[in-house]
Design a protein around this motif. Sequence first.
Motif, PDB file in Angstrom:
ATOM      1  N   ASN A   1     -25.575 -39.067 -20.533  1.00  0.00           N
ATOM      2  CA  ASN A   1     -24.105 -39.197 -20.465  1.00  0.00           C
ATOM      3  C   ASN A   1     -23.599 -38.462 -19.232  1.00  0.00           C
ATOM      4  N   VAL A   2     -23.001 -39.206 -18.343  1.00  0.00           N
ATOM      5  CA  VAL A   2     -22.516 -38.604 -17.097  1.00  0.00           C
ATOM      6  C   VAL A   2     -20.996 -38.695 -17.052  1.00  0.00           C
ATOM      7  N   VAL A   3     -20.404 -37.547 -16.793  1.00  0.00           N
ATOM      8  CA  VAL A   3     -18.952 -37.498 -16.625  1.00  0.00           C
ATOM      9  C   VAL A   3     -18.691 -37.131 -15.176  1.00  0.00           C
ATOM     10  N   ILE A   4     -17.864 -37.899 -14.502  1.00  0.00           N
ATOM     11  CA  ILE A   4     -17.533 -37.557 -13.111  1.00  0.00           C
ATOM     12  C   ILE A   4     -16.108 -37.039 -13.072  1.00  0.00           C
ATOM     13  N   VAL A   5     -15.943 -35.864 -12.467  1.00  0.00           N
ATOM     14  CA  VAL A   5     -14.606 -35.264 -12.385  1.00  0.00           C
ATOM     15  C   VAL A   5     -14.081 -35.367 -10.943  1.00  0.00           C
TER      16      VAL A   5
ATOM     17  N   LYS B   1     -23.846 -34.388 -25.504  1.00  0.00           N
ATOM     18  CA  LYS B   1     -24.367 -33.651 -24.336  1.00  0.00           C
ATOM     19  C   LYS B   1     -24.004 -34.389 -23.063  1.00  0.00           C
ATOM     20  N   TYR B   2     -23.481 -33.668 -22.094  1.00  0.00           N
ATOM     21  CA  TYR B   2     -23.036 -34.317 -20.859  1.00  0.00           C
ATOM     22  C   TYR B   2     -23.563 -33.623 -19.608  1.00  0.00           C
ATOM     23  N   MET B   3     -23.778 -34.438 -18.579  1.00  0.00           N
ATOM     24  CA  MET B   3     -23.842 -33.899 -17.218  1.00  0.00           C
ATOM     25  C   MET B   3     -22.405 -33.951 -16.703  1.00  0.00           C
ATOM     26  N   ILE B   4     -21.866 -32.776 -16.323  1.00  0.00           N
ATOM     27  CA  ILE B   4     -20.502 -32.748 -15.759  1.00  0.00           C
ATOM     28  C   ILE B   4     -20.671 -32.776 -14.247  1.00  0.00           C
ATOM     29  N   ALA B   5     -20.484 -33.943 -13.671  1.00  0.00           N
ATOM     30  CA  ALA B   5     -20.818 -34.118 -12.256  1.00  0.00           C
ATOM     31  C   ALA B   5     -19.570 -34.130 -11.384  1.00  0.00           C
ATOM     32  N   GLY B   6     -19.772 -33.716 -10.127  1.00  0.00           N
ATOM     33  CA  GLY B   6     -18.674 -33.694  -9.172  1.00  0.00           C
ATOM     34  C   GLY B   6     -18.482 -35.053  -8.500  1.00  0.00           C
ATOM     35  N   ASN B   7     -17.508 -35.117  -7.611  1.00  0.00           N
ATOM     36  CA  ASN B   7     -17.146 -36.393  -6.988  1.00  0.00           C
ATOM     37  C   ASN B   7     -17.775 -36.605  -5.614  1.00  0.00           C
ATOM     38  N   LEU B   8     -18.752 -35.762  -5.250  1.00  0.00           N
ATOM     39  CA  LEU B   8     -19.353 -35.872  -3.917  1.00  0.00           C
ATOM     40  C   LEU B   8     -20.624 -36.717  -3.951  1.00  0.00           C
TER      41      LEU B   8
ATOM     42  N   VAL C   1     -10.269 -13.982 -13.814  1.00  0.00           N
ATOM     43  CA  VAL C   1      -8.852 -14.355 -13.947  1.00  0.00           C
ATOM     44  C   VAL C   1      -8.601 -15.784 -13.453  1.00  0.00           C
ATOM     45  N   GLY C   2      -9.629 -16.413 -12.899  1.00  0.00           N
ATOM     46  CA  GLY C   2      -9.428 -17.737 -12.302  1.00  0.00           C
ATOM     47  C   GLY C   2     -10.078 -18.850 -13.104  1.00  0.00           C
ATOM     48  N   VAL C   3      -9.390 -19.997 -13.138  1.00  0.00           N
ATOM     49  CA  VAL C   3      -9.899 -21.183 -13.822  1.00  0.00           C
ATOM     50  C   VAL C   3      -9.722 -22.358 -12.864  1.00  0.00           C
ATOM     51  N   LEU C   4     -10.728 -23.203 -12.783  1.00  0.00           N
ATOM     52  CA  LEU C   4     -10.562 -24.432 -12.002  1.00  0.00           C
ATOM     53  C   LEU C   4     -10.312 -25.582 -12.985  1.00  0.00           C
ATOM     54  N   LEU C   5      -9.151 -26.228 -12.838  1.00  0.00           N
ATOM     55  CA  LEU C   5      -8.835 -27.379 -13.688  1.00  0.00           C
ATOM     56  C   LEU C   5      -9.208 -28.645 -12.928  1.00  0.00           C
ATOM     57  N   THR C   6      -9.924 -29.522 -13.592  1.00  0.00           N
ATOM     58  CA  THR C   6     -10.353 -30.759 -12.923  1.00  0.00           C
ATOM     59  C   THR C   6     -10.350 -31.906 -13.923  1.00  0.00           C
ATOM     60  N   LYS C   7      -9.900 -33.073 -13.446  1.00  0.00           N
ATOM     61  CA  LYS C   7      -9.687 -34.213 -14.355  1.00  0.00           C
ATOM     62  C   LYS C   7     -10.923 -35.098 -14.430  1.00  0.00           C
ATOM     63  N   VAL C   8     -11.207 -35.623 -15.624  1.00  0.00           N
ATOM     64  CA  VAL C   8     -12.316 -36.578 -15.784  1.00  0.00           C
ATOM     65  C   VAL C   8     -11.876 -37.918 -15.188  1.00  0.00           C
ATOM     66  N   VAL C   9     -12.683 -38.430 -14.262  1.00  0.00           N
ATOM     67  CA  VAL C   9     -12.351 -39.705 -13.612  1.00  0.00           C
ATOM     68  C   VAL C   9     -13.122 -40.860 -14.269  1.00  0.00           C
ATOM     69  N   HIS C  10     -14.425 -40.661 -14.470  1.00  0.00           N
ATOM     70  CA  HIS C  10     -15.258 -41.723 -15.065  1.00  0.00           C
ATOM     71  C   HIS C  10     -16.188 -41.129 -16.118  1.00  0.00           C
ATOM     72  N   ILE C  11     -16.508 -41.956 -17.115  1.00  0.00           N
ATOM     73  CA  ILE C  11     -17.526 -41.561 -18.100  1.00  0.00           C
ATOM     74  C   ILE C  11     -18.500 -42.721 -18.227  1.00  0.00           C
ATOM     75  N   SER C  12     -19.792 -42.410 -18.221  1.00  0.00           N
ATOM     76  CA  SER C  12     -20.778 -43.496 -18.341  1.00  0.00           C
ATOM     77  C   SER C  12     -20.670 -44.128 -19.729  1.00  0.00           C
ATOM     78  N   LYS C  13     -20.993 -45.424 -19.803  1.00  0.00           N
ATOM     79  CA  LYS C  13     -20.838 -46.155 -21.077  1.00  0.00           C
ATOM     80  C   LYS C  13     -22.156 -46.816 -21.457  1.00  0.00           C
ATOM     81  N   GLY C  14     -23.251 -46.022 -21.373  1.00  0.00           N
ATOM     82  CA  GLY C  14     -24.556 -46.542 -21.776  1.00  0.00           C
ATOM     83  C   GLY C  14     -25.377 -47.088 -20.623  1.00  0.00           C
ATOM     84  N   GLU C  15     -24.794 -47.165 -19.427  1.00  0.00           N
ATOM     85  CA  GLU C  15     -25.517 -47.748 -18.296  1.00  0.00           C
ATOM     86  C   GLU C  15     -26.418 -46.752 -17.584  1.00  0.00           C
ATOM     87  N   LYS C  16     -26.322 -45.453 -17.934  1.00  0.00           N
ATOM     88  CA  LYS C  16     -27.142 -44.426 -17.281  1.00  0.00           C
ATOM     89  C   LYS C  16     -28.020 -43.755 -18.349  1.00  0.00           C
ATOM     90  N   PRO C  17     -29.159 -43.165 -17.927  1.00  0.00           N
ATOM     91  CA  PRO C  17     -30.071 -42.590 -18.935  1.00  0.00           C
ATOM     92  C   PRO C  17     -29.469 -41.409 -19.708  1.00  0.00           C
TER      93      PRO C  17
END
Length: 420
Positions: A299-303, A337-344, A281-297
């Motif tokens: 695709n990394v999304v930081i939430v 394809k993405y790595m959905i990464a945290g902010n820590l 019954v639970g969902v965690l909503l989290t916003k995308v803060v940054h997306i890599s633009k070719g600088e990382k091997p």
Amino acid sequence: MKIKNNQIYFGEIKAEELVEKFGSPLYVYDFDQIANNIERLKRAFKIVGLKIKIYYATKANSSLALLRFLKDKIEGIDASSPYEARISLEAGFSPHRIMITAPALTIEDLGYLLRKNIGINIDSFSQIDQIAKIVNFYRIGIRVNPLIEIGSHQHIRTGGKYSKFGIMPIKVTEAIKRAKNKGLEVNGLHCHAGSNWLAKDLITFKKITEVMTKTAQKAGKFTKLTYLDFGGGLGIPLKPKEKNFTTNQLVQYANIIKKSINKVKVKEARIEPGRFLIGDVGVLLTKVVHISKGEKPINVVIVDAGFNVFGRPFLYGAYHQIIVTTKANINKFHLKKYMIAGNLCESGDVFNASKKELRIMPILEENDILAILNTGAYGFSMSSQFNLRLRPAEVAIINGKDKLIRKKEDYQDLIKNQIA
Ligand SMILES: Cc1ncc(COP(=O)(O)O)c(C=O)c1O
């Protein structure tokens, strides 16, 4: 939660509207669905003709609003600490509806529990001895380790030889005698051998129950048992191919318990589900803060959440489905394809099941809101302030309307107990 025109809705409210109102990250729980989960369980037991007592495992999610919501819908509470017992009292559960099963209970903890007359399933001989030092008489249950384990990850399998929990079946008679000699009376046996298991594991659950049955039959020669507690552990589907329990499979579960109860002839059958009631019954909503633009091997999304907010992927390598709240039907979009990464600042802080399990998602943009699904259990209750990140707000959806049940923390919450 429902999906309409590629958008996630809770009742008639769009997920993004909730984030606008309460901030991100945000836990959202559909309380209306909890009642359905309880009903599904109760129906299965009704079909087999066994009156079951549901004791909600508070550790899964200990929000006061949730406990108040549950108060009239279930029998009682399975607490794993004195404060879980205390918050349950505050929610309106009377002491005889609360029991605690915990590996460590200090003299202060025991003093509180005994004063409040809360049920205790003892975990060790030492707990018997310490209770007897405080009171002349008390009724207790015994947590049995059936020496069989079950569950989706080694950290949440609680039976077996290498488990810190409970008393071995061959030592239960000794525990009863030890208690009796010290003025205590054993009136129940308890067993929880592991968590998050699915219908394929019913065979193992049956074996565990058979150990309980035999142990209880033998124990019955030395004391009068009034309840058998079969623990929690019923899981929910997390990976794409996993399936929820069907009514039929829940009936099989109920039947296994009924057989045991019939053989032992005790008055009460108890179970202690946590995840099954509140997980999906639970969902965690989290916003995308940054997306890599070719600088990382990759695709990394930081939430804007990390494992301090939702730790199951980090702790257990757990797979949790992730949906973009405005692009919910992924077949309609170009995918990547993405790595959905945290902010820590910790490399394992990803919401994929592992660093190498890249997730196929619609092409993401900054400020997109992601919904991490099935996060109602062991989400907020395991959260922390690691990296001095704040714990998020929690919102309940009740009769289709949103209600804030916990405020987001602020800087003062981070420093309030510090002495410099
Ligand atoms: C003693 C006990 N009972 C019940 C539960 C609830 O388990 P679940 O949430 O898997 O149903 C747990 C979980 O750790 C437990 O340790």
